[in-house]
Write an enzyme that holds these catalytic residues in place. Structure first.
Site, PDB file in Angstrom:
ATOM      1  CD  GLU A 273      -2.805  -1.177   2.398  1.00  0.00           C
ATOM      2  OE1 GLU A 273      -2.787  -0.217   3.206  1.00  0.00           O
ATOM      3  OE2 GLU A 273      -3.642  -2.087   2.430  1.00  0.00           O
TER       4      GLU A 273
ATOM      5  N   GLY B 269       1.224   3.418   2.107  1.00  0.00           N
ATOM      6  CA  GLY B 269       1.844   3.661   3.422  1.00  0.00           C
ATOM      7  C   GLY B 269       2.485   2.443   4.050  1.00  0.00           C
TER       8      GLY B 269
ATOM      9  CG  PHE C 298       4.808  -0.069  -5.725  1.00  0.00           C
ATOM     10  CD1 PHE C 298       4.827   1.105  -6.464  1.00  0.00           C
ATOM     11  CD2 PHE C 298       5.389  -0.063  -4.460  1.00  0.00           C
ATOM     12  CE1 PHE C 298       5.409   2.258  -5.953  1.00  0.00           C
ATOM     13  CE2 PHE C 298       5.976   1.077  -3.944  1.00  0.00           C
ATOM     14  CZ  PHE C 298       5.977   2.243  -4.683  1.00  0.00           C
TER      15      PHE C 298
ATOM     16  CE1 TYR D 286       1.673 -15.964  12.143  1.00  0.00           C
ATOM     17  CE2 TYR D 286      -0.688 -15.427  12.167  1.00  0.00           C
ATOM     18  CZ  TYR D 286       0.564 -15.362  12.757  1.00  0.00           C
ATOM     19  OH  TYR D 286       0.741 -14.702  13.933  1.00  0.00           O
TER      20      TYR D 286
ATOM     21  CD  GLU E 102       6.406 -12.640  -4.272  1.00  0.00           C
ATOM     22  OE1 GLU E 102       5.395 -12.855  -3.569  1.00  0.00           O
ATOM     23  OE2 GLU E 102       6.806 -11.497  -4.545  1.00  0.00           O
TER      24      GLU E 102
HETATM   25  C1  LIG Z   1       7.944  -2.898 -10.123  1.00  0.00           C
HETATM   26  C2  LIG Z   1       7.363  -3.347  -8.809  1.00  0.00           C
HETATM   27  C3  LIG Z   1       6.416  -4.376  -8.816  1.00  0.00           C
HETATM   28  C4  LIG Z   1       5.821  -4.766  -7.608  1.00  0.00           C
HETATM   29  N1  LIG Z   1       4.826  -5.718  -7.627  1.00  0.00           N
HETATM   30  C5  LIG Z   1       4.108  -5.920  -6.484  1.00  0.00           C
HETATM   31  C6  LIG Z   1       2.931  -6.740  -6.511  1.00  0.00           C
HETATM   32  O1  LIG Z   1       2.576  -7.314  -7.541  1.00  0.00           O
HETATM   33  N2  LIG Z   1       2.219  -6.866  -5.368  1.00  0.00           N
HETATM   34  C7  LIG Z   1       2.574  -6.254  -4.206  1.00  0.00           C
HETATM   35  O2  LIG Z   1       1.869  -6.393  -3.217  1.00  0.00           O
HETATM   36  N3  LIG Z   1       3.694  -5.480  -4.145  1.00  0.00           N
HETATM   37  C8  LIG Z   1       4.461  -5.302  -5.254  1.00  0.00           C
HETATM   38  N4  LIG Z   1       5.577  -4.506  -5.211  1.00  0.00           N
HETATM   39  C9  LIG Z   1       5.940  -3.863  -3.957  1.00  0.00           C
HETATM   40  C10 LIG Z   1       7.221  -4.392  -3.306  1.00  0.00           C
HETATM   41  O3  LIG Z   1       7.009  -5.667  -2.779  1.00  0.00           O
HETATM   42  C11 LIG Z   1       7.631  -3.361  -2.242  1.00  0.00           C
HETATM   43  O4  LIG Z   1       8.099  -2.224  -2.960  1.00  0.00           O
HETATM   44  C12 LIG Z   1       8.677  -3.865  -1.308  1.00  0.00           C
HETATM   45  O5  LIG Z   1       8.139  -4.857  -0.475  1.00  0.00           O
HETATM   46  C13 LIG Z   1       9.237  -2.741  -0.410  1.00  0.00           C
HETATM   47  O6  LIG Z   1       8.212  -1.998   0.165  1.00  0.00           O
HETATM   48  P1  LIG Z   1       8.224  -0.395   0.042  1.00  0.00           P
HETATM   49  O7  LIG Z   1       8.446  -0.051  -1.375  1.00  0.00           O
HETATM   50  O8  LIG Z   1       7.004   0.132   0.693  1.00  0.00           O
HETATM   51  O9  LIG Z   1       9.485   0.058   0.857  1.00  0.00           O
HETATM   52  P2  LIG Z   1       9.575   0.302   2.428  1.00  0.00           P
HETATM   53  O10 LIG Z   1       9.042  -0.847   3.173  1.00  0.00           O
HETATM   54  O11 LIG Z   1       9.038   1.651   2.740  1.00  0.00           O
HETATM   55  O12 LIG Z   1      11.154   0.331   2.617  1.00  0.00           O
HETATM   56  C14 LIG Z   1      11.946   1.475   2.280  1.00  0.00           C
HETATM   57  C15 LIG Z   1      13.377   1.188   2.709  1.00  0.00           C
HETATM   58  O13 LIG Z   1      13.410   0.980   4.127  1.00  0.00           O
HETATM   59  C16 LIG Z   1      13.990  -0.274   4.403  1.00  0.00           C
HETATM   60  N5  LIG Z   1      13.344  -0.887   5.569  1.00  0.00           N
HETATM   61  C17 LIG Z   1      12.021  -1.038   5.809  1.00  0.00           C
HETATM   62  N6  LIG Z   1      11.825  -1.699   6.956  1.00  0.00           N
HETATM   63  C18 LIG Z   1      13.058  -1.989   7.445  1.00  0.00           C
HETATM   64  C19 LIG Z   1      13.531  -2.682   8.589  1.00  0.00           C
HETATM   65  N7  LIG Z   1      12.699  -3.248   9.472  1.00  0.00           N
HETATM   66  N8  LIG Z   1      14.851  -2.777   8.776  1.00  0.00           N
HETATM   67  C20 LIG Z   1      15.729  -2.231   7.886  1.00  0.00           C
HETATM   68  N9  LIG Z   1      15.346  -1.582   6.782  1.00  0.00           N
HETATM   69  C21 LIG Z   1      14.023  -1.458   6.561  1.00  0.00           C
HETATM   70  C22 LIG Z   1      13.748  -1.097   3.155  1.00  0.00           C
HETATM   71  O14 LIG Z   1      14.644  -2.186   3.084  1.00  0.00           O
HETATM   72  C23 LIG Z   1      13.958  -0.083   2.075  1.00  0.00           C
HETATM   73  O15 LIG Z   1      15.306   0.078   1.819  1.00  0.00           O
HETATM   74  C24 LIG Z   1       6.217  -4.144  -6.391  1.00  0.00           C
HETATM   75  C25 LIG Z   1       7.203  -3.137  -6.396  1.00  0.00           C
HETATM   76  C26 LIG Z   1       7.760  -2.732  -7.587  1.00  0.00           C
HETATM   77  C27 LIG Z   1       8.766  -1.619  -7.559  1.00  0.00           C
END
Ligand SMILES: Cc1cc2nc3c(=O)[nH]c(=O)nc-3n(C[C@H](O)[C@H](O)[C@H](O)COP(=O)(O)OP(=O)(O)OC[C@H]3O[C@@H](n4cnc5c(N)ncnc54)[C@H](O)[C@@H]3O)c2cc1C
Length: 399
Positions: A141, A143, A170, A253, A262
């Protein structure tokens, strides 16, 4: 004593222990299809996205259901066929196409198979395996990404229905999907225990978005241009109670299980993608001359290939050994996480070295390493970032 000299077989095929002759034969026929029907379109699809017909064609040929039971139209193969498929798809020359297909085969359909009721399997798994319906998975999402428990989308019970409100971002295949698995909170106060999965139609039989659902926008990306990535909005979208997938309150879970499959397949995509880049660059290094000799004959370049080959082989063996454990009934989360972290790093390092070895041509679109370099960058973010992978591994030691 024999005087025969035993010579090393550098050119011999390297068979990996998890694959039987059947896996290899299937791989050959799928690879031939990918080369013939996907690869020629790799440039065009960067502009137009991969077409739905490509998925239908894959379904018709049986490539989407390799690991699913025959009663649902699958081929009834073991888990290793998922890796065979990921390896074969690496020949498409299009990371975006591979990702769109992997979402269908390794993110959406496995939970429907594992958790779905018979009716859900008939409605979504059977046409999904045939490529007649395309699915998406909505976890992330605006956020909340890594922190899945932080999602805000809700599904609140109202009589015989749930009312879904919220947004997802995304989402791969999100703009075209006929159906989706949507992760929502049925009890917003309960943290992890309040998360539930829903398996819902996103379009009606005419292809129109169902009431309450909209694709709010499609997103422009650094790479993976052949894949559509969307932001989805749910506004009072009503679904029947039997749209729930798995158990109420167990969605966290369920999705954690989905992520293991995946991640393993992502690891396979990474080492296979790295192999394709390696092969392409090796060809180049044997032909391109500088200072009177092919650049591959300079020790500095030869060692780069040696480093890359060693890393790729390591990533491959780690993924195969972990897949063997997974297929043998273990739930080796630590090793899956290591395999995904390692393979995506290796892929990134290989991409970078390949661009370097190809010099200015590596930076040009027509040589394709440029695209592979951009496409592969996602691997260290999607399906769990490097940092989250490290945290899962670290925590598994009780830290
Ligand atoms: C092209 C693309 C396709 C995608 N397809 C899908 C899809 O089909 N379905 C879906 O649901 N999602 C999808 N995603 C989303 C993807 O899984 C997320 O972008 C990813 O999980 C990271 O979440 P975020 O972008 O919100 O980053 P955030 O969680 O906000 O993280 C930002 C940064 O903070 C770091 N961080 C966060 N928490 C911690 C922690 N506890 N300790 C240390 N570092 C931390 C992260 O490693 C990262 O460097 C897609 C993303 C992209 C770019």
């Amino acid at each position: 004593m024999s005087t025969a000299v035993i010579k090393p077989e550098h050119e011999a095929a390297r068979k990996h222990f998890i694959f039987t002759q059947e896996h290899l034969d299937l791989g050959e026929s799928m690879k031939a299809w990918v080369r013939k029907e996907l690869y020629p379109h790799r440039n065009e699809w960067e502009e137009t996205l991969w077409p739905d017909e490509a998925m239908r064609r894959a379904g018709e040929l049986g490539f989407l259901g390799l690991c699913f039971p025959e009663e649902y139209g699958g081929q009834g193969g073991d888990y290793f066929y998922s890796l065979v498929r990921a390896e074969c798809m690496s020949y498409s020359g299009s990371g975006g196409t591979n990702m769109g297909f992997a979402v269908q085969t390794d993110m959406v359909l496995p939970p429907v198979h594992l958790l779905g009721t018979e009716e859900q399997k008939q409605r979504f798994l059977v046409p999904g395996i045939r490529g007649m319906k395309i699915g998406c998975l909505g976890i992330t999402e605006p956020g909340a990404g890594s922190d899945v428990a932080g999602i805000r989308t809700t599904a609140i019970r109202d009589g015989d229905e749930y009312v879904i409100n919220g947004s997802k971002i995304f989402i791969t295949n999100g703009a075209r999907a006929d159906f989706g698995i949507i992760v929502a909170k049925t009890d917003p106060e309960a943290g992890h225990a309040g998360i539930t999965l829903f398996l819902v139609d996103l379009r009606d039989s005419e292809g129109n978005a169902v009431p309450g659902f909209t694709v709010s926008r499609t997103l422009e990306k650094m790479g993976m241009h052949a894949s559509d990535t969307a932001e989805l909005a749910f506004e009072d979208m009503r679904v029947p109670t039997d749209a729930m997938l798995g158990e109420e309150g167990k969605g966290f879970y369920h999705i954690s299980w989905e992520l293991q499959g995946e991640r393993l397949v992502a690891a396979a995509g990474c080492y296979a993608g790295a192999e394709r880049m390696f092969e392409r660059t090796l060809e180049y290094a044997k032909e391109r001359e500088a200072f009177g000799r092919p650049i591959g004959r300079f020790q500095a370049i030869r060692h780069k290939f040696a480093e890359m080959a060693t890393k790729i082989e390591g990533a491959k063996q780690m993924t195969h050994a972990t897949a063997w454990r997974f297929a043998s009934g273990e739930y080796p989360v630590r090793e899956i996480t290591m395999a995904k972290l390692n393979a995506s790093r290796v892929c990134h390092e290989v991409a970078d070295e390949c661009v370097q070895i190809m010099g200015g041509y590596g930076y040009m679109k027509e040589y394709e390493i440029e695209r592979a370099y951009r496409d592969q960058r996602l691997n260290r973010i999607g399906a769990g970032t490097d940092e989250i992978m490290l945290d899962v591994i670290g925590r598994s030691y009780g830290l």
